[in-house]
Structure formats: structure tokens, C-alpha cells
Design a protein around this motif. Structure first.
Motif, PDB file in Angstrom:
ATOM      1  N   SER A 101     -13.343  -9.467  -5.789  1.00 53.45           N
ATOM      2  CA  SER A 101     -13.499  -8.362  -6.706  1.00 53.45           C
ATOM      3  C   SER A 101     -12.438  -7.302  -6.371  1.00 53.45           C
ATOM      4  O   SER A 101     -12.457  -7.032  -4.999  1.00 53.45           O
ATOM      5  CB  SER A 101     -14.934  -7.952  -6.921  1.00 53.45           C
ATOM      6  N   TYR A 102     -11.791  -6.640  -7.288  1.00 51.41           N
ATOM      7  CA  TYR A 102     -10.798  -5.521  -7.091  1.00 51.41           C
ATOM      8  C   TYR A 102     -11.294  -4.052  -7.163  1.00 51.41           C
ATOM      9  O   TYR A 102     -12.263  -4.071  -8.360  1.00 51.41           O
ATOM     10  CB  TYR A 102      -9.696  -5.849  -7.838  1.00 51.41           C
ATOM     11  N   LYS A 103     -11.047  -3.096  -6.584  1.00 45.69           N
ATOM     12  CA  LYS A 103     -11.583  -1.848  -6.834  1.00 45.69           C
ATOM     13  C   LYS A 103     -10.437  -0.690  -6.720  1.00 45.69           C
ATOM     14  O   LYS A 103      -9.596  -0.980  -5.673  1.00 45.69           O
ATOM     15  CB  LYS A 103     -12.516  -1.265  -5.973  1.00 45.69           C
ATOM     16  N   GLN A 104     -10.224  -0.224  -7.603  1.00 48.40           N
ATOM     17  CA  GLN A 104      -9.170   0.894  -7.745  1.00 48.40           C
ATOM     18  C   GLN A 104      -9.667   2.090  -6.805  1.00 48.40           C
ATOM     19  O   GLN A 104     -10.509   2.852  -7.094  1.00 48.40           O
ATOM     20  CB  GLN A 104      -8.866   1.415  -8.861  1.00 48.40           C
ATOM     21  N   SER A 105      -9.252   2.201  -5.323  1.00 47.88           N
ATOM     22  CA  SER A 105     -10.045   3.037  -4.564  1.00 47.88           C
ATOM     23  C   SER A 105      -8.935   3.451  -3.127  1.00 47.88           C
ATOM     24  O   SER A 105      -8.518   2.460  -2.959  1.00 47.88           O
ATOM     25  CB  SER A 105     -11.490   2.475  -4.204  1.00 47.88           C
ATOM     26  N   PHE A 155       0.919  -1.263   0.105  1.00 44.52           N
ATOM     27  CA  PHE A 155       0.039  -0.018   0.001  1.00 44.52           C
ATOM     28  C   PHE A 155       0.834   1.185  -0.037  1.00 44.52           C
ATOM     29  O   PHE A 155       1.658   1.478   1.129  1.00 44.52           O
ATOM     30  CB  PHE A 155      -0.968   0.077   1.138  1.00 44.52           C
ATOM     31  N   ALA A 156       0.836   1.781  -0.996  1.00 44.53           N
ATOM     32  CA  ALA A 156       1.650   3.202  -0.959  1.00 44.53           C
ATOM     33  C   ALA A 156       1.038   3.927  -2.053  1.00 44.53           C
ATOM     34  O   ALA A 156       0.048   3.728  -2.776  1.00 44.53           O
ATOM     35  CB  ALA A 156       3.211   2.852  -1.782  1.00 44.53           C
ATOM     36  N   ALA A 157       1.215   5.476  -1.919  1.00 48.41           N
ATOM     37  CA  ALA A 157       0.497   6.326  -2.710  1.00 48.41           C
ATOM     38  C   ALA A 157       1.384   6.632  -4.039  1.00 48.41           C
ATOM     39  O   ALA A 157       2.381   6.042  -4.427  1.00 48.41           O
ATOM     40  CB  ALA A 157       0.222   7.570  -2.195  1.00 48.41           C
ATOM     41  N   GLN A 158       0.675   7.101  -4.945  1.00 55.88           N
ATOM     42  CA  GLN A 158       1.334   7.696  -6.189  1.00 55.88           C
ATOM     43  C   GLN A 158       1.366   9.138  -6.381  1.00 55.88           C
ATOM     44  O   GLN A 158       0.135   9.739  -6.301  1.00 55.88           O
ATOM     45  CB  GLN A 158       0.640   7.059  -7.363  1.00 55.88           C
ATOM     46  N   ALA A 159       2.415   9.800  -6.071  1.00 54.74           N
ATOM     47  CA  ALA A 159       2.567  11.319  -6.226  1.00 54.74           C
ATOM     48  C   ALA A 159       1.914  11.694  -7.647  1.00 54.74           C
ATOM     49  O   ALA A 159       1.349  12.754  -7.565  1.00 54.74           O
ATOM     50  CB  ALA A 159       3.805  11.821  -5.665  1.00 54.74           C
ATOM     51  N   ASN A 185       5.601   0.108 -10.661  1.00 48.83           N
ATOM     52  CA  ASN A 185       5.767  -0.596 -11.882  1.00 48.83           C
ATOM     53  C   ASN A 185       6.826  -1.481 -12.287  1.00 48.83           C
ATOM     54  O   ASN A 185       7.013  -2.475 -12.911  1.00 48.83           O
ATOM     55  CB  ASN A 185       5.878   0.813 -12.779  1.00 48.83           C
ATOM     56  N   ALA A 186       8.156  -1.067 -11.189  1.00 42.73           N
ATOM     57  CA  ALA A 186       9.072  -2.182 -11.480  1.00 42.73           C
ATOM     58  C   ALA A 186       8.642  -3.382 -10.728  1.00 42.73           C
ATOM     59  O   ALA A 186       9.088  -4.356 -11.045  1.00 42.73           O
ATOM     60  CB  ALA A 186      10.547  -1.622 -10.951  1.00 42.73           C
ATOM     61  N   LEU A 187       8.076  -3.042  -9.647  1.00 39.67           N
ATOM     62  CA  LEU A 187       7.572  -4.250  -8.626  1.00 39.67           C
ATOM     63  C   LEU A 187       6.427  -5.158  -9.150  1.00 39.67           C
ATOM     64  O   LEU A 187       6.624  -6.567  -9.086  1.00 39.67           O
ATOM     65  CB  LEU A 187       7.290  -3.573  -7.343  1.00 39.67           C
ATOM     66  N   ALA A 188       5.675  -4.455  -9.967  1.00 40.97           N
ATOM     67  CA  ALA A 188       4.525  -5.314 -10.477  1.00 40.97           C
ATOM     68  C   ALA A 188       4.750  -6.574 -10.991  1.00 40.97           C
ATOM     69  O   ALA A 188       4.088  -7.714 -10.627  1.00 40.97           O
ATOM     70  CB  ALA A 188       3.594  -4.280 -11.383  1.00 40.97           C
ATOM     71  N   ALA A 189       5.617  -6.750 -11.969  1.00 40.22           N
ATOM     72  CA  ALA A 189       5.986  -7.849 -12.631  1.00 40.22           C
ATOM     73  C   ALA A 189       6.301  -9.037 -11.857  1.00 40.22           C
ATOM     74  O   ALA A 189       6.003 -10.228 -12.165  1.00 40.22           O
ATOM     75  CB  ALA A 189       6.982  -7.736 -13.740  1.00 40.22           C
ATOM     76  N   GLU A 190       7.084  -8.599 -10.512  1.00 44.85           N
ATOM     77  CA  GLU A 190       7.754  -9.522  -9.661  1.00 44.85           C
ATOM     78  C   GLU A 190       6.610  -9.914  -8.474  1.00 44.85           C
ATOM     79  O   GLU A 190       7.043 -10.897  -7.897  1.00 44.85           O
ATOM     80  CB  GLU A 190       8.958  -8.901  -8.980  1.00 44.85           C
ATOM     81  N   TRP A 191       5.403  -9.211  -8.553  1.00 48.02           N
ATOM     82  CA  TRP A 191       4.691  -9.550  -7.351  1.00 48.02           C
ATOM     83  C   TRP A 191       4.322 -10.989  -7.006  1.00 48.02           C
ATOM     84  O   TRP A 191       4.321 -11.200  -5.984  1.00 48.02           O
ATOM     85  CB  TRP A 191       3.385  -8.561  -7.566  1.00 48.02           C
ATOM     86  N   TRP A 192       4.201 -11.452  -8.152  1.00 48.09           N
ATOM     87  CA  TRP A 192       3.755 -13.036  -7.876  1.00 48.09           C
ATOM     88  C   TRP A 192       4.803 -13.782  -8.183  1.00 48.09           C
ATOM     89  O   TRP A 192       4.647 -15.168  -8.361  1.00 48.09           O
ATOM     90  CB  TRP A 192       2.640 -13.389  -8.713  1.00 48.09           C
ATOM     91  N   THR A 217      -3.456   1.970  -6.336  1.00 48.01           N
ATOM     92  CA  THR A 217      -2.399   2.110  -7.398  1.00 48.01           C
ATOM     93  C   THR A 217      -2.752   1.397  -8.658  1.00 48.01           C
ATOM     94  O   THR A 217      -2.773   0.098  -8.384  1.00 48.01           O
ATOM     95  CB  THR A 217      -1.055   1.844  -6.956  1.00 48.01           C
ATOM     96  N   PRO A 218      -3.041   1.997  -9.687  1.00 51.38           N
ATOM     97  CA  PRO A 218      -3.612   1.385 -10.990  1.00 51.38           C
ATOM     98  C   PRO A 218      -2.560   0.142 -11.472  1.00 51.38           C
ATOM     99  O   PRO A 218      -3.269  -0.948 -11.773  1.00 51.38           O
ATOM    100  CB  PRO A 218      -3.826   2.414 -11.934  1.00 51.38           C
ATOM    101  N   SER A 219      -1.329   0.513 -11.404  1.00 52.23           N
ATOM    102  CA  SER A 219      -0.587  -0.488 -11.768  1.00 52.23           C
ATOM    103  C   SER A 219      -0.429  -1.846 -11.170  1.00 52.23           C
ATOM    104  O   SER A 219      -0.484  -2.879 -11.566  1.00 52.23           O
ATOM    105  CB  SER A 219       0.856  -0.284 -12.087  1.00 52.23           C
ATOM    106  N   VAL A 220      -0.644  -1.623  -9.745  1.00 49.92           N
ATOM    107  CA  VAL A 220      -0.509  -2.627  -8.707  1.00 49.92           C
ATOM    108  C   VAL A 220      -1.910  -3.579  -8.979  1.00 49.92           C
ATOM    109  O   VAL A 220      -1.890  -4.816  -9.158  1.00 49.92           O
ATOM    110  CB  VAL A 220      -0.485  -2.304  -7.310  1.00 49.92           C
TER     111      VAL A 220
END
Lengths: 303, 495
Positions: free
Chosen positions: A167-171, A38-42, A65-72, A145-148
Motif C-alpha cells: 500500500s502506498y501513502k502520500q506522506s 525522494f525529493a521535495a516539492q517546493a 513530472n518529467a521523470l514520472a513517465a519514465e520511471w518504469w 510527491t503526488p505525481s510520483v
């Protein structure tokens, strides 16, 4: 064993390690910094423009964005979170067992009745696992965070079982519809989130209406102690520089008493706590009393 | 539960596959090119097990019997017709030649999952003593009941059972539990990865295509499909090892009596010959099963001999010197007379060797090449290998089947933990504990069996007095013997 990449970085950054020097020898020169789920995007001001008092901190720098691909990636930078995840369920189970009226998550033959709200879900490590439990009726998982979130959604499609229950929500929490009085989720989870919030007390007040009376607010964070400063800030950031200085704000770590302070007199009871320590080679272990020095789970029940 | 679908291809199952085949007019179609051919939810399984041997059947039984995993959708794919296996109906004087020694640990597990009581108890023979000796020097180690040695299991070292009895018992238990979709008499045409459609992304899911045209998507594909495992090939997991240039020859023997200890105190015998160990393991009554590791040439001769000469050679193998025995292997026939003559000139204590074999069950003599193989890993993404698909061991310690059952116990534990914690049970993350728990344990056991084989393959030279000294010393040392016995009975340290 943790892959000696950013997972190790994370170990140092986040955890009280019993033998820091031993651990340090296993750590290669750092990759990019990582941030918790959980972090913000400035760069995404629109996500908190809806509310002047957003809990999402624009100064928390996103590396998602760097982390996303590695998350799983089980050997990627999130490995320690993956390894920790089963303990979250053990902790929730122990909380529910401590009160009779609460929904039970350990009855494997029960058809799903339990509802979850996972705030700051990140790539969905906890949200997916909660949705897979037979006792779960539904999981709503939010992250600003949309990318996440796109990583989370893409990953959930790999398991056909999840479609109906997750269900996921961007919120952010402020944008989410507040349930009617007496309604809400059985379990609201805040895993590795609260230490990235500027005003945790006010944030917890905003979360409360989402918890059903008799339901649980469950969270995890790191205690602010000399050990966590030594391992996550001094060694990892300043000496070894395996984490860019400033990634972690030790001042925002929360001690258990402080959490209790924020919640006192606000309609919560039955506080539960469980300290956990990552032991290289053995994984995460519950260590009684370790909530005073490092990572811990904390939960309260809504009256 | 889906009892009509469970076990023994029911008419409904046949119809379903036929209709499916009719729809897919060309069963050899390369792959699913369109979203419409994505497996429907009907064909999505949590666990698909290929191979209906003891390991595969144990896995499915354990998953169905465990309250945490019993909600999983599971399927079994087996090339043979399992209805024949399930109805084991041999007369009590006839035994299948494929027997295994089941350790008390394995027996306990079969009991826990509810299969033991479905096995025909009168076809299982426990033994309480082991006699192991060196054919070159006669140095001997006797394993019998040591004070304090596992009173809990009634001092049983192991149970001899036909593999068929075990698979039959497991199938009956699976039938009783229900809920397993059994595709028997089904050949696997190919295994591919799934595809992405609008609703789901199965690109990391193995899809098992059966020759009937049916395809099964597997959250976890378990290879219990033997030493030449197609699942292992699909997962591109290498299996390494070597051939021993030996054959394991098996036969069902009839002895002159119930054994020296009578019906209730049976002994297993193993003699190390330079060509390999020869073992006689007790079956109920006057019967015993022979496992003889020998050269491929000797195996060919043994299979060709008339019954009386075959029996003479078997008796010679437990009695005569390796030199005499080697000579008898050069005779085209006449071993019976040769044995009678040579026995008069060979001193031995008849009470410390098995009773004389007097008959061999017709058609029970068979042989197979001995190998050592170990897969590089037991797991991949949505893949787990168990039993012989993961490891093939020299049969001298009788551990092959028990290793497989140990694998199942560990894999089911990993699956149970994953289910209870909401993990995807097919991911490597969920399977890691199975691999780490079993790989090292199997590796050590395989190494020990291999070294023993090599040590005793030497017919002369400086190793001989040393290994005899070792055997004699071990015999004199109670604690060391207990260690070996506990290993043999599966109760030992988890090495």
C-alpha cells in the motif's frame, strides 16, 4: 548496457566510475536533470505544513513530472536504479543472516511474515519487489510527491499479486502515525534518500520509532569523496553540463563514519556495510572497500 | 497440490472447460469488452508455456523442481494429446525415427531436474567414438577417447535417444511433481493483450485464448511452439534465415551386428557428401538411426524405393564414391544389385565405416526440409522464445535439441533470479540475461554448422584439397580435436 541517455547522466552524477573518460565518451548531450526517488516539492508546501520540522527540503527542486513517465522504462533514466535493486535484497538478506533472531527473507516456502516501511519510495521499484517476495507480509511505501506516487500506484495495478501486499501513502515521515512502543516494521528502508535531507541526524531519530526492536534500518547513499565530487559534480555538472549545475549537492553526501556518528549511542547495533560500483557492461558489483569512495548500502539493527 | 488438475486431462478438467464453453456460448467472440469478462484470478498464471516438446516440458519440469520457482502458477498448452506421449510402449526392437543426440551437459541437466531416471534407460544408447570423413577425398577425423578427456561422464560423447523417450520421461516427472495445469489436445485460437478493469491493469499481459473457450493470462508467455511459433508472431519478432534446398531424411535401421566395438563401445559415423552429410548414429542393440541430408529429389526417390534398394543406397552412401552414388540415384530400382557389383571395385576399410544395414523399420522413413532460422531476439515484454521457436539449425552437428535445453537452463536461471529478488519475472528487465546469454552462443553454433554445410557441399574445385588438409591437420592435432569433441558433447567453451 545502459541506454546512452539520462541513464548515463545518472551514472556520472552518482557513481564513482573506474574510467571516467571512457564513460564520458558514451554520453550524449544532456536531457533534463533527474532527481532521486525522494525529493521535495517546493510547490507543495501543504505536505510539510503539518509539521514545522519536516525533513522534506523545499529547496530540492522536483523534476518528477518529467521523470514520472519514465520511471518504469527499463531503458529510461531510472535504469541504474532498476539494475541496483536486486543488490538491495542481497544486502538485506546478508544483514538478516548476520543475526539469528531476525525474520528471514530467504526462505521461499515461508508464508509472508516480514513487514516493510519504504520511505521515499518514488515509483516503487523497491517497494514492489519487496512485496513480491514470498516471505513478505506487507509493504507500506510512502513518498511526499503526488505525481510520483500516482505513477507508483498505476504501475502496481499491472501486477495482480501486489494488491494485497503493497500500500502506498502520500506522506512524509512526520505525518505517519508512530507505532506503539515495541511495535513497528521489520525493515525500514531509505534508499537514495538520506543525501537529500538537510539534517540527517535528526531525520534518523524520527525514523527510529518505526523500526521494530530487532528489526533493521537499511539505507543507501554516496560517500563524499574526491572521486564522487569528480564524477558527479565536476565532470557531469560543470564540465560536460549533462546535469544542470546545482542538481547534486555534494556537500550533502554522507560518509559511512558520519552515518555511524549519527546513530552512535541511540540504540542501534550490528552495523553492516556493502560498497557497490557500477561497471558499464557488467552492471552493479559489490566491491569491498568501495563504500569509502562511492555508492554504498548501510544497515543497523534496532536493539 | 492440484494433482487432480495436473497432467492428463482429468474428468474434472474436461468438465471445467465444458462448463466454461457453455457459459460463453460464442467462443469466437472478438475480445473481452467488459470488466466482467476479465480473467478471474483462477486464470492468471505466472508462466504459460505453449508447446509440449522437449524444450517446453523441460521448462515446466525445471520450474517445478526448483525450490525458488516451485510456488509459481504454471500452465502448459499443447495441441496433441499428451497421454499418448507419456505412455511410451514400443517393443525393444522398434524405435521411433525422431532421435536426438543428447550431450552429457543436457543429460546432466535432465538428471538435475529429475527427469533422466524417468526415461527408459534401455532405449538410450551412448557412444564413445565419432568417425567423420570427407566423401570426396576420404580425409578423415577420428574422435575417440583422448587421455584426460572428461573422465567424469565415463567418456561418453553423447547419448542417442528417441525424442519420444525424452518427452515421455519429462511428462512422468511433471506428473510426479504435480502443480502444472496441463491443457493438452488444446488448440490456441488466438493470443491477445489483456484489458484494464477496476482491480487490475492487464493491458501488457498476453492472454491465451483456447478453442475450448478458456483463456489464460500470462505474466510470462513462453513460446516453445516450434519453428512457426505463434507466440513469436504475436510478439512481432522477426525470424530470419534461409532454406538449404535440402531435406533431412530419417529412418530406423537394423545392422548386421552390434557394431565393430560390440555392445559397449559404440561409434557414430558421419560422411560428408556433396549433397549433404549422411550420419548413422547408434541405438541399442543392432539398431541405428539414419539422418541423411540430401536434395529434395533424392529424398523423394529414397522414400519411394523398395526396402532392399533403400538399404542398398544407404550402404552405398557410406561406401561408394559420390559419382557412383549419384548414378545409383538415377536408377528407378535395382540398387541392390548395383551396390553388390560396385562394392567389388571400391576399396574401403570396412572397420572404419558402419556395419552393413540389413533392414529398415517399416514406416520409419520420413523427411523434412532443412532450414536455418534465427529470431531477431528471444524476448519481448512478457514473452520468451525457446528452442526451435527461437532458432532452427542444420542437424549436422546434432545440436538442435541441446541448444533448446541450454535455452531452458538459462531462462530458468533468469526466472529464479527474478523470483528471489522480487522482480516481475515477465518484464524484459528480468529476461535480459537470458537473451544476452543464449543469443550469442546459439548464433556462433548456427554459423559454424552453416559454414560446415556449405564447405562440404562443394563437389569439386580448389576448396576440396584445402578442406581435406584442414581435416587431416585437425586429426593430427590432439588439442584441436579435443576442442571439437568438447563442443560436440556440450562440455566445451561457451562459444
Amino acid at each position: 548496457m545502459a541506454a546512452p541517455t539520462r541513464a548515463a547522466t545518472k551514472a556520472l552524477r552518482r557513481l564513482p566510475v573506474p574510467r571516467p573518460l571512457l564513460q564520458a565518451t558514451a554520453i550524449p548531450v544532456a536531457g533534463a536533470a533527474t532527481t532521486p526517488p525522494f525529493a521535495a516539492q517546493a510547490q507543495q508546501p501543504r505536505w510539510h505544513s503539518a509539521s514545522a520540522s519536516s525533513s522534506v527540503n523545499p529547496n530540492e527542486v522536483s523534476h518528477f513530472n518529467a521523470l514520472a513517465a519514465e520511471w518504469w522504462d527499463p531503458h529510461g533514466s531510472s535504469r541504474l536504479l532498476h539494475l541496483m535493486n536486486p543488490l538491495r535484497h542481497d544486502f538485506i538478506r546478508s544483514c538478516l543472516q548476520s543475526s539469528d533472531s531476525a525474520p528471514r527473507v530467504d526462505d521461499h516456502n515461508a508464508d509472508g511474515t516480514v513487514t516493510y516501511l519504504d520511505i521515499g519510495c518514488g515509483g516503487g521499484i523497491f517497494a514492489e519487489s519487496a512485496a513480491r517476495l514470498p516471505s513478505t507480509k506487507h509493504v507500506t511505501a510512502i513518498d511526499p510527491t503526488p505525481s510520483v506516487l500516482s505513477v507508483a500506484k498505476a504501475h502496481a495495478r499491472k501486477d495482480p499479486l501486489l494488491a494485497k501486499k503493497l500500500s502506498y501513502k502520500q506522506s512524509s515521515i512526520e505525518q505517519l502515525q508512530v507505532p506503539a512502543e515495541g511495535q513497528g516494521y521489520d525493515i525500514v528502508s531509505l534508499f537514495e534518500v538520506i543525501e537529500h535531507i538537510d539534517d540527517p541526524g535528526a531525520f534518523l531519530d524520527k525514523v527510529r520509532p518505526f523500526v521494530k526492536p530487532g528489526g533493521w534500518l537499511v539505507m543507501s547513499t554516496i560517500a563524499r569523496t574526491w572521486i564522487s565530487w569528480l564524477t558527479t559534480n565536476l565532470i557531469a555538472e560543470d564540465i560536460l553540463r549533462i546535469v544542470p549545475p546545482g542538481t547534486h549537492d555534494w556537500n550533502k553526501y554522507l560518509n559511512e563514519e558520519e552515518l555511524r556518528g549519527f546513530l552512535a549511542g541511540k540504540g542501534w547495533d550490528s552495523a553492516n556495510v556493502m560498497g557497490v560500483v557500477y561497471v558499464p557492461g557488467l552492471g552493479w558489483k559489490e566491491v569491498k572497500g568501495s563504500e569509502k569512495v562511492g555508492n554504498y548500502f548501510f544497515a543497523v539493527r534496532k536493539v | 497440490m492440484a494433482s487432480s488438475r495436473a497432467l492428463m486431462a482429468s474428468p474434472r478438467f474436461v468438465c471445467r472447460s465444458c462448463s466454461r464453453q457453455a457459459r460463453n456460448s460464442n467462443p469466437y467472440r472478438r475480445s473481452y469488452a467488459t470488466a466482467s469478462s476479465q480473467p478471474s484470478s483462477q486464470d492468471i498464471y505466472d508462466v504459460v508455456c505453449i508447446g509440449g516438446g522437449p524444450a517446453g516440458l523441460s521448462l515446466l519440469t525445471a520450474l517445478r523442481a526448483n525450490p525458488t520457482t516451485s510456488r509459481l502458477r504454471v500452465a502448459l498448452v499443447e495441441a496433441q494429446d499428451l497421454s499418448k506421449t507419456a505412455s511410451l510402449s514400443l517393443p525393444p526392437t522398434q524405435f521411433s525415427n525422431r532421435c536426438s543426440s543428447v550431450t552429457p551437459t543436457t543429460a546432466q541437466y535432465l538428471n538435475t531436474i529429475g527427469a533422466w531416471r524417468h526415461m527408459q534407460r534401455n532405449r538410450i544408447q551412448e557412444f564413445h567414438e565419432m568417425q567423420v570423413w570427407d566423401g570426396v577425398t576420404d580425409a578423415r577425423i577420428e574422435f575417440d577417447l583422448q587421455p584426460g578427456f572428461s573422465a567424469s561422464t565415463g567418456n561418453v560423447i553423447a547419448y542417442m535417444t528417441e525424442n519420444l523417450n525424452m518427452t515421455s520421461g519429462l511428462l512422468k516427472r511433471i506428473n510426479e511433481l504435480g502443480g502444472v495445469d496441463v491443457f493438452d489436445a488444446s488448440r490456441v485460437e488466438k493470443i491477445t493483450l489483456g484489458e484494464e478493469s477496476e482491480e487490475m491493469d492487464l493491458r501488457e499481459w498476453p492472454i491465451v485464448h483456447l478453442q475450448s473457450g478458456k483463456s489464460l493470462a500470462a505474466r510470462l508467455l513462453v513460446g516453445a511452439d516450434g519453428a512457426n511459433s505463434p507466440v513469436r508472431s504475436f510478439a512481432r519478432i522477426e525470424s530470419r534465415g534461409w532454406d538449404y534446398n535440402r531435406h533431412g531424411l530419417v529412418a530406423t535401421l537394423e545392422l548386421e551386428g552390434d557394431g565393430w566395438g560390440g555392445e559397449y563401445h559404440k561409434t557414430a559415423y558421419q560422411r560428408f557428401l556433396p549433397t549433404g552429410p549422411v550420419a548413422m548414429l547408434p541405438l541399442p542393440g543392432k539398431y541405428a538411426t539414419l539422418v541423411w541430408s540430401t536434395t529434395p529429389e533424392n529424398a523423394v526417390l529414397l522414400k519411394k524405393l523398395p526396402a532392399k534398394d533403400f538399404i542398398a543406397l544407404v550402404n552405398a552412401a557410406f561406401r561408394l564414391s559420390p559419382v557412383d552414388l549419384a548414378y545409383m540415384h538415377t536408377q528407378a530400382t535395382g540398387q541392390e544389385e548395383e551396390l553388390a557389383w560396385r562394392t567389388q571395385h571400391t576399396p574401403f576399410d570396412s572397420r572404419s565405416i558402419p556395419q552393413l544395414a540389413v533392414g529398415v523399420q517399416e514406416g520409419s522413413i520420413a523427411s523434412f526440409p532443412l532450414k536455418l532460422r534465427h529470431a531477431d531476439t528471444y524476448i519481448g515484454e512478457r514473452i520468451a522464445l525457446v528452442g526451435d521457436a527461437a532458432h532452427t539449425v542444420h542437424p549436422l552437428a546434432g545440436q538442435g535439441l541441446n541448444q533448446g535445453q541450454g535455452d531452458i537452463q538459462s531462462l530458468v536461471k533468469a526466472i529464479e533470479y527474478a523470483v528471489a529478488h522480487g522482480q516481475d519475472l515477465g518484464t524484459q528487465m528480468s529476461l535480459e540475461s537470458y537473451n544476452s546469454e543464449r543469443y550469442a552462443a546459439n548464433h556462433v553454433l548456427m554459423g559454424v554448422c552453416d559454414k560446415i554445410h556449405k564447405l562440404y557441399s562443394v563437389g569439386s574445385g580448389p576448396l576440396i584439397p584445402l578442406r581435406s588438409l584442414g581435416l587431416k591437420a585437425a586429426n593430427a592435432l590432439g588439442p584441436l580435436k579435443n576442442f571439437f569433441m568438447e563442443q560436440a558433447s556440450g562440455r566445451g567453451l561457451k562459444v
